[in-house]
Design a protein around this motif. Sequence first.
Motif, PDB file in Angstrom:
ATOM      1  N   ALA A 256      -6.685  -2.342  -0.502  1.00  0.00           N
ATOM      2  CA  ALA A 256      -7.756  -1.325  -0.581  1.00  0.00           C
ATOM      3  C   ALA A 256      -8.229  -1.310   0.920  1.00  0.00           C
ATOM      4  CB  ALA A 256      -8.793  -1.755  -1.305  1.00  0.00           C
TER       5      ALA A 256
ATOM      6  N   GLN B   7       0.914  -1.296  -0.056  1.00  0.00           N
ATOM      7  CA  GLN B   7      -0.127   0.035   0.045  1.00  0.00           C
ATOM      8  C   GLN B   7       0.833   1.294  -0.050  1.00  0.00           C
ATOM      9  OE1 GLN B   7      -0.952   2.444   2.697  1.00  0.00           O
ATOM     10  NE2 GLN B   7      -2.320   3.454   0.970  1.00  0.00           N
TER      11      GLN B   7
ATOM     12  N   THR C 244      -5.406  -7.149  -3.685  1.00  0.00           N
ATOM     13  CA  THR C 244      -5.844  -5.832  -4.116  1.00  0.00           C
ATOM     14  C   THR C 244      -6.883  -5.440  -3.006  1.00  0.00           C
ATOM     15  OG1 THR C 244      -5.427  -6.150  -6.629  1.00  0.00           O
ATOM     16  CG2 THR C 244      -7.144  -4.456  -5.742  1.00  0.00           C
TER      17      THR C 244
ATOM     18  N   ARG D 126      -8.365   3.181  -5.569  1.00  0.00           N
ATOM     19  CA  ARG D 126      -7.840   2.033  -5.129  1.00  0.00           C
ATOM     20  C   ARG D 126      -8.998   0.938  -5.263  1.00  0.00           C
ATOM     21  NH1 ARG D 126      -4.249   0.418  -6.208  1.00  0.00           N
ATOM     22  NH2 ARG D 126      -3.294   2.391  -5.892  1.00  0.00           N
ATOM     23  N   MET D 127     -10.216   1.657  -4.835  1.00  0.00           N
ATOM     24  CA  MET D 127     -11.317   0.650  -4.709  1.00  0.00           C
ATOM     25  C   MET D 127     -11.748   0.271  -6.173  1.00  0.00           C
ATOM     26  SD  MET D 127     -12.066   0.608  -1.537  1.00  0.00           S
ATOM     27  CE  MET D 127     -11.123   1.585  -0.388  1.00  0.00           C
TER      28      MET D 127
ATOM     29  N   LYS E  30      -9.614  -0.314  -8.577  1.00  0.00           N
ATOM     30  CA  LYS E  30      -9.060  -1.410  -8.865  1.00  0.00           C
ATOM     31  C   LYS E  30      -9.191  -2.946  -8.785  1.00  0.00           C
ATOM     32  CE  LYS E  30      -4.841  -2.855 -10.202  1.00  0.00           C
ATOM     33  NZ  LYS E  30      -4.650  -3.290 -11.674  1.00  0.00           N
TER      34      LYS E  30
END
Length: 113
Positions: free
Chosen positions: A81, A14, A77, A33-34, A36
């Motif tokens: 996130a 991160q 991921t 990021r969400m 992704k």
Amino acid sequence: MSDDDLWESIGRLQDWLASAQPARPPQEALLLRMLKLSEEVGEVAEAVIGATGQNPRKGTSHTWDDVQSELCDVIITAAVALRALTPEAREVFTSHLARVMDRSLRPGRLPQP
């Protein structure tokens, strides 16, 4: 890998992603990021379609090992996130998992064979 090592790795990923991306307002960076995560889930679908040969134009273009790899990318991921959303990601996840386990695996809740 221990739980501590896992969340240490997620924190490092991160931090690396945050430093490697163009500067954006914090809320925008968090939303991206969400998003992704949706991209990674789409790659799982693509790999499943490829592993089962469901696209006649492409045929069998992926393996089940590819599906496994893509699923791992989804998990990583999602964890990154969550860590971007809160520095308490480990605690949030552990607490949520305990609630899911409790409601899903309590006696009388298991599917009957």
